[in-house]
Each structure stands twice: as C-alpha cells, then as structure tokens.
Scaffold this active site. Structure first.
Site, PDB file in Angstrom:
ATOM      1  N   GLY A 131     -67.343  16.578  22.622  1.00 61.71           N
ATOM      2  CA  GLY A 131     -68.623  16.498  21.901  1.00 61.71           C
ATOM      3  C   GLY A 131     -68.625  15.306  20.960  1.00 61.71           C
ATOM      4  N   LYS A 148     -68.691  11.993  22.881  1.00 64.06           N
ATOM      5  CA  LYS A 148     -70.047  11.746  23.405  1.00 64.06           C
ATOM      6  C   LYS A 148     -70.963  11.230  22.287  1.00 64.06           C
ATOM      7  CE  LYS A 148     -73.771  14.401  25.519  1.00 64.06           C
ATOM      8  NZ  LYS A 148     -74.298  15.419  24.591  1.00 64.06           N
ATOM      9  N   TYR A 187     -51.061  28.090  28.499  1.00 66.91           N
ATOM     10  CA  TYR A 187     -50.875  26.633  28.420  1.00 66.91           C
ATOM     11  C   TYR A 187     -51.389  25.957  29.692  1.00 66.91           C
ATOM     12  CZ  TYR A 187     -48.673  22.066  28.006  1.00 66.91           C
ATOM     13  OH  TYR A 187     -48.450  20.707  27.952  1.00 66.91           O
ATOM     14  N   TYR A 210     -67.690  16.038  31.742  1.00 65.06           N
ATOM     15  CA  TYR A 210     -68.324  15.134  30.778  1.00 65.06           C
ATOM     16  C   TYR A 210     -68.443  13.721  31.354  1.00 65.06           C
ATOM     17  CZ  TYR A 210     -69.103  17.973  26.637  1.00 65.06           C
ATOM     18  OH  TYR A 210     -69.604  18.874  25.747  1.00 65.06           O
ATOM     19  N   THR A 253     -40.470  14.366  30.061  1.00 66.80           N
ATOM     20  CA  THR A 253     -40.163  13.122  29.343  1.00 66.80           C
ATOM     21  C   THR A 253     -39.078  13.395  28.306  1.00 66.80           C
ATOM     22  OG1 THR A 253     -42.441  12.401  29.641  1.00 66.80           O
ATOM     23  CG2 THR A 253     -41.199  11.296  27.919  1.00 66.80           C
TER      24      THR A 253
END
Ligand code: UDP
Length: 236
Positions: free
Chosen positions: A11, A14, A54, A68, A84
């Site tokens: 949001g 945007k 998760y 979006y 990693t």
C-alpha cells in the site's frame, strides 16, 4: 507478520510510486519433489505443519506482490533466497552452521537432526548480496532463485566443520523436526542468464572466513544459546 506486513508495504509503495523488492525464500518450495528447484516449480508445502505459518506467509507475499504488479503496475522484484551463511550470524538462531560451529568451539558434541542424509546448498553472504543487488537493477518481476547449487548432506557438512575446527567432539543424532525438507538445491539458470551472476566463493573459502569470525568471539559470547533448547530434540 509476514502476510499483514506485506499488505501495508505494498500500500505504501503504491502511494509513493516506489519500487518494492521482497526477500522470499526457498521455503516456498516446501519439501520439494522437483530437484533442483526451478522458479517454475510450485512447491510442496504442508500448510498446517510447524513451518506452515512461515512458508505460507512467504507464498502469500509473492502472490500479493505479483497481484500489485499485475493490477496496479507496481515496480516489484522477488528474490528467492536459499540457505545463506557468513560472519555475524547469530549463534542461537537454530540454523545449522552457527549451531555446529558454536558446539565445536564450546567443546560440545555436534547435533545432527535425523540421519543427516538431508541436503542443503549453502551460499556465502557476499555472493547473495551481489545477486540481490543485480536483480534490483533489472526490471524483472518474476521470482529469481539466488543461492549456491553446491549441495551437501548435513552429515558431510558436520564432518567438514569437525575438520575445519579440529574439534575432538563427536556427532550425536537427534530427532528430525517435522516437515524438515529432505533436499534443497537451487537451479540458478535464470539468475545466470538474467543477471550474469553465479556464486564466486566456494564453501571451503566461505567456511574459513565464517570460522575466523566465530573464533574471535569471547567465551561469554559463545555461550549465547540459552533460548534455543536442543534437549527438545533428544530421542526418548
Ligand atoms: N540441523 C541439524 N542440527 C542442528 C541444526 C539443524 O542437523 O543443530 C539440520 C536441520 O534439521 C536441517 C538442516 O540442518 O535439515 C538445515 O537447517 P537450518 O535450520 O540451518 O536451515 P533450513 O532447514 O531452514 O534449510
């Protein structure tokens, strides 16, 4: 957190017409039935297992980011980060590398969960950062795997740590956590083609650098394991 947070971030992005990149994860592939994992693979996640919140939050993040992008035209990136490691990892976060090195330096036995035949592919942090940086500077909106395809079993990994640290401790076996992925290896064809990227630091070199960091910690710093309770994995 992961799912509510992403909605707020999208949001905001945007409203500000910002670029938004999310740090997704190989966990979106769950306990994979396709090997190595390509970005086209939809994954194999147990939504109600211990990793469900998760994993599904990360999958939901990807879904929201794509929505979006497609609906609002937001400028987005999705990086799927595989295992990693590197200096300054927290000793007590439960991940296998700080667990093993911490155990070796404290003179404790190394705890392998399950029989150690499960595999992971470990990427040195500098390589990961370079991959993320390059992806950010493209206009590519679909997910991209970033990781090191050099796959190893956890048993062999424990042996490497024993050799590296010279510890006289032994390996002990604990119960395998539920839904622990059996194998994990990134297919990095897309990253290679798109970013001209591939890992440069092999495990021997990466482990040497990482061990140098952990070795520099004081005995008190090395003790920071209290909130991670390994006893819960002891086979009764
Ligand atoms: N693992 C282990 N001993 C430990 C910590 C982890 O054998 O003390 C195993 C764990 O069960 C998993 C692998 O090492 O199979 C990698 O675990 P980690 O939590 O680092 O990463 P992830 O499972 O999220 O890939």
């Amino acid at each position: 957190m992961g799912s509510l947070g992403i909605h707020n971030c999208l949001g905001l992005a945007k409203a500000k017409n910002a670029t938004l990149m999310i740090a997704s994860t190989s966990e979106v592939y769950g306990d994979p039935q396709v090997h190595p994992q390509t970005e086209e693979y939809w994954g194999h996640v147990n939504p109600i297992g211990p990793r469900g919140v998760y994993d599904e939050a990360k999958r939901f993040q990807e879904a929201m980011v794509m929505a979006y992008h497609n609906f609002h035209g937001l400028d987005t990136r999705i990086v799927r980060i595989f295992n990693t490691y590197g200096p300054r990892m927290r000793l007590n976060d439960g991940r296998v590398l700080p667990a093993f090195i911490g155990q070796a330096l404290r003179g404790e036995d190394l705890t392998i969960f399950g029989d150690g035949s499960q595999t992971r592919s470990f990427c040195y942090v500098d390589d990961l950062v370079e991959g993320i940086f390059r992806l950010l500077h493209t206009k590519y909106h679909l997910p991209v795997n970033i990781g090191n395809p050099d796959e190893i079993t956890i048993k062999d990994f424990a042996e490497e740590i024993i050799k590296l640290t010279g510890t006289k401790q032994k390996i002990v076996y604990r119960e395998l956590p539920e839904n622990d992925p059996k194998q994990r290896q990134p297919d990095i064809t897309r990253a290679k083609q798109l970013l001209g990227w591939e890992p440069k630091i092999n495990r021997a070199e990466g482990l040497k650098r990482t061990y140098a960091y952990f070795k520099s910690l004081s005995p008190d710093e090395l003790k920071e394991v209290d909130h991670y309770n390994f006893d819960k994995y002891i086979i009764k």
